[in-house]
Design a protein around this motif. Structure first.
Motif, PDB file in Angstrom:
ATOM      1  N   VAL A 257       0.848  -1.194   0.000  1.00 25.47           N
ATOM      2  CA  VAL A 257       0.000   0.000   0.000  1.00 25.47           C
ATOM      3  C   VAL A 257       0.886   1.247   0.000  1.00 25.47           C
ATOM      4  N   ALA A 258       0.252   2.412  -0.156  1.00 26.54           N
ATOM      5  CA  ALA A 258       1.015   3.664  -0.218  1.00 26.54           C
ATOM      6  C   ALA A 258       0.169   4.789   0.368  1.00 26.54           C
ATOM      7  N   LEU A 259       0.335   5.990  -0.170  1.00 24.48           N
ATOM      8  CA  LEU A 259      -0.274   7.190   0.425  1.00 24.48           C
ATOM      9  C   LEU A 259      -1.779   7.050   0.680  1.00 24.48           C
ATOM     10  N   HIS A 260      -2.505   6.487  -0.281  1.00 25.06           N
ATOM     11  CA  HIS A 260      -3.959   6.397  -0.101  1.00 25.06           C
ATOM     12  C   HIS A 260      -4.305   5.683   1.205  1.00 25.06           C
ATOM     13  N   HIS A 261      -3.692   4.494   1.410  1.00 19.54           N
ATOM     14  CA  HIS A 261      -4.017   3.738   2.617  1.00 19.54           C
ATOM     15  C   HIS A 261      -3.518   4.462   3.869  1.00 19.54           C
ATOM     16  N   LYS A 262      -2.369   5.121   3.756  1.00 19.17           N
ATOM     17  CA  LYS A 262      -1.866   5.875   4.917  1.00 19.17           C
ATOM     18  C   LYS A 262      -2.882   6.949   5.324  1.00 19.17           C
ATOM     19  N   LEU A 263      -3.353   7.711   4.336  1.00 17.59           N
ATOM     20  CA  LEU A 263      -4.310   8.775   4.663  1.00 17.59           C
ATOM     21  C   LEU A 263      -5.593   8.194   5.264  1.00 17.59           C
ATOM     22  N   CYS A 264      -6.069   7.094   4.690  1.00 18.00           N
ATOM     23  CA  CYS A 264      -7.305   6.493   5.209  1.00 18.00           C
ATOM     24  C   CYS A 264      -7.110   6.009   6.647  1.00 18.00           C
ATOM     25  N   HIS A 265      -5.959   5.410   6.930  1.00 19.89           N
ATOM     26  CA  HIS A 265      -5.709   4.933   8.294  1.00 19.89           C
ATOM     27  C   HIS A 265      -5.628   6.112   9.264  1.00 19.89           C
ATOM     28  N   VAL A 266      -4.959   7.194   8.832  1.00 19.79           N
ATOM     29  CA  VAL A 266      -4.835   8.375   9.702  1.00 19.79           C
ATOM     30  C   VAL A 266      -6.221   8.988   9.949  1.00 19.79           C
ATOM     31  N   LEU A 267      -6.987   9.161   8.890  1.00 21.81           N
ATOM     32  CA  LEU A 267      -8.299   9.813   9.033  1.00 21.81           C
ATOM     33  C   LEU A 267      -9.268   8.934   9.825  1.00 21.81           C
ATOM     34  N   GLY A 268      -9.245   7.631   9.533  1.00 21.89           N
ATOM     35  CA  GLY A 268     -10.129   6.718  10.264  1.00 21.89           C
ATOM     36  C   GLY A 268      -9.770   6.683  11.736  1.00 21.89           C
ATOM     37  N   GLY A 269      -8.475   6.582  12.026  1.00 20.30           N
ATOM     38  CA  GLY A 269      -8.013   6.457  13.409  1.00 20.30           C
ATOM     39  C   GLY A 269      -8.155   7.749  14.202  1.00 20.30           C
ATOM     40  N   SER A 270      -7.879   8.897  13.570  1.00 21.73           N
ATOM     41  CA  SER A 270      -7.841  10.153  14.327  1.00 21.73           C
ATOM     42  C   SER A 270      -9.202  10.829  14.425  1.00 21.73           C
ATOM     43  N   PHE A 271     -10.050  10.595  13.430  1.00 25.15           N
ATOM     44  CA  PHE A 271     -11.327  11.331  13.415  1.00 25.15           C
ATOM     45  C   PHE A 271     -12.514  10.368  13.389  1.00 25.15           C
ATOM     46  N   ASP A 272     -12.221   9.082  13.580  1.00 21.89           N
ATOM     47  CA  ASP A 272     -13.281   8.081  13.667  1.00 21.89           C
ATOM     48  C   ASP A 272     -14.182   8.098  12.421  1.00 21.89           C
ATOM     49  N   LEU A 273     -13.566   8.259  11.270  1.00 21.03           N
ATOM     50  CA  LEU A 273     -14.362   8.288  10.039  1.00 21.03           C
ATOM     51  C   LEU A 273     -14.645   6.852   9.588  1.00 21.03           C
ATOM     52  N   PRO A 274     -15.791   6.624   8.941  1.00 19.22           N
ATOM     53  CA  PRO A 274     -16.135   5.257   8.526  1.00 19.22           C
ATOM     54  C   PRO A 274     -15.193   4.728   7.446  1.00 19.22           C
TER      55      PRO A 274
END
Ligand code: NAD
Length: 353
Positions: free
Chosen positions: A235-252
Motif C-alpha cells: 500500500v502507499a499514500l492512499h491507505h496511509k491517509l485512510c488509516h490516519v483519518l479513520g483512526g484520528s477522526f473516527d471516520l467510517p
C-alpha cells in the motif's frame, strides 16, 4: 522485465451463483465437524439458514460481529468455541464478520470457511485489525488467512447501494495501490488491472440495475481480484491517509476510502506513468481519478470528508501524523501538496475535472 518477488497465498476459491450450497461439503473438506457460524446481527437470519444447511455440521451460531473486531466481542465468541467444542468457523458477511473469524483463528488455529457478502476483500488477506480500549492494532500472519472462500453472487444481489459503491471503491483502492506500491510485481499488476476493469464497470451499472446478476457477478469477480492484490501487494499514500483519518477522526472505513481514492491517485499520477497506463485501459478513460470520483458521485455515495464529519481544522493534524510516520510512496510527500489534496477531499472537489 524488472526483478520481482511473488509469494502466492494458499487459499481455495469457489466462485459462482448458488455456491453456498457447497458450504457443507467444503466444511467437510476442511475437516470441520462442529462449525461455529458467524454474522452481524443484521445478517442473523441468513446465518441461521446457513447453519441448518450445513448437513449437521452447524453446531452453533454467533451473530454479534461488529466493525473493527472489538476484542470483547471476540472473547464472547471464544467462550462459545470452548463450550461447544468448535473445530472450525464459517464467517458469513462483510469485513466485520470475516474479522471476527480471523480473530478466532488467531487464537485457536481453527480452519476458516468464508462466504463474503460485500466487496471489501478481507477474505483474501492474512491481515487482521483488532480494537481494544479504543486502540486498533493490525498484524499480518498466515494464521488468519481463510483456507476456503465461497463467493456466491446471490448474496450480493441485495447489497445496499451505498455499501456496494463504497466497499467496491475500497476494493479498487487496494488494486490501485498494488500497481505502484513498493512490492509491486507483474502478476499482481495483471490481476489489479483486470479487477479494476471488471469491478468499476459493474459499479457504473449497479445504481440503475442493483439486482442485475451479470453486474453483480462482474463486481464480485473484480472484488476477488482486488482483494488478492491487497493480500499480496503493498500500500502507499492512499491507505496511509485512510488509516490516519479513520483512526484520528473516527471516520467510517469504506466511505473514507471512497472519498480519498481519486485524490491520492491524482497526487501520485505524475510519478507512476506505467500504473496510469493500466488504469486508463482498465477504466477506458484518459482521466482515471475523475472516473473513480464519478462512480461515487453518480451513485450519491459520499465524495467529501465534510460529509463524513471530518472537522476542517483537523487537516493540519492529519498531515502531521501522515508525515511523522509515512508509508512508502512513489511521489515524495510534500506538505503543501498534501494540504491541497485534503482541502479538495474535504470540499468534495473532483480532481482532474
Ligand atoms: P461490514 O462487514 O462492516 O458490513 C456493514 C453492514 O452491512 C453490516 O451490518 C453487515 O451485516 C451488512 N451487510 C453485509 N453484507 C450485506 C449484504 N449482502 N446485504 C445486506 N447487508 C449486508 O462492511 P465491510 O465494508 O465489508 O467491512 C468493513 C470492515 O472490514 C472494517 O472493519 C475494515 O477494517 C475491515 N476490512 C479488513 C480487511 C483485512 O484485510 N483485514 C480488508 C478490508 C476490510
Amino acid at each position: 522485465m524488472e526483478p520481482f518477488e511473488y509469494t502466492a497465498h494458499p487459499a481455495r476459491v469457489i466462485f459462482g451463483s448458488g455456491t453456498t450450497q457447497r458450504a457443507g461439503e467444503e466444511a467437510a473438506r476442511l475437516g470441520i465437524e462442529r462449525a461455529l457460524v458467524l454474522s452481524t446481527p443484521a445478517q442473523a437470519d441468513d446465518a441461521q439458514r446457513l447453519q441448518t444447511d450445513l448437513q449437521g455440521r452447524g453446531t452453533a451460531r454467533f451473530c454479534e460481529a461488529a466493525m473493527h473486531t472489538p476484542v470483547e466481542v471476540t472473547e464472547r465468541a471464544m467462550a462459545l468455541v470452548h463450550r461447544e467444542d468448535i473445530d472450525g468457523v464459517i464467517a458469513f458477511g462483510g469485513g466485520s464478520t470475516i474479522g471476527l473469524g480471523k480473530a478466532i483463528a488467531l487464537r485457536t488455529d481453527l480452519p476458516q470457511l468464508v462466504i463474503p457478502t460485500t466487496y471489501a476483500g478481507s477474505e483474501m488477506t492474512a491481515i487482521i485489525g483488532q480494537t481494544e480500549g479504543g486502540q486498533k492494532t493490525t498484524q499480518k500472519t498466515l494464521k488468519v488467512l481463510p483456507e476456503t472462500v465461497i463467493y456466491d453472487v446471490d448474496h450480493t444481489l441485495g447489497l445496499p447501494l451505498e455499501l456496494s459503491i463504497t466497499s467496491g471503491l475500497n476494493a479498487i483502492a487496494h488494486a490501485v495501490e498494488s500497481l505502484y506500491a513498493e512490492q509491486t510485481n507483474p502478476a499482481l499488476s495483471l490481476m489489479a488491472e483486470e479487477g479494476i476493469r471488471s469491478l468499476a464497470a459493474a459499479l457504473t451499472r449497479i445504481p440503475e440495475y442493483p439486482r442485475s446478476a451479470s453486474a453483480r457477478s462482474d463486481a464480485l469477480y473484480g472484488a476477488w481480484l482486488c482483494a488478492t492484490c491487497l493480500g499480496l501487494g503493498g500500500v502507499a499514500l492512499h491507505h496511509k491517509l485512510c488509516h490516519v483519518l479513520g483512526g484520528s477522526f473516527d471516520l467510517p472505513h469504506a466511505q473514507t476510502h471512497t472519498v480519498i481514492l481519486p485524490h491520492a491517485l491524482a497526487y501520485n499520477a505524475p510519478a507512476v506513468p506505467e500504473a496510469m497506463g493500466r488504469l486508463r485501459r482498465a477504466l477506458d478513460t484518459q482521466t482515471p481519478a475523475a472516473a473513480l470520483f464519478d462512480i461515487a458521485r453518480a451513485a450519491d455515495a459520499p465524495t467529501s470528508l465534510a460529509a463524513l464529519g471530518m472537522p476542517r481544522e483537523g487537516i493540519p493534524r492529519a498531515i502531521d501524523i501522515t508525515l511523522a510516520n509515512p508509508y512508502f510512496n512513489p511521489r515524495t510527500l510534500e506538505r503543501a501538496a498534501l494540504e491541497g489534496l485534503l482541502e479538495d477531499a474535504f470540499a468534495g472537489r473532483c480532481p482532474e475535472c
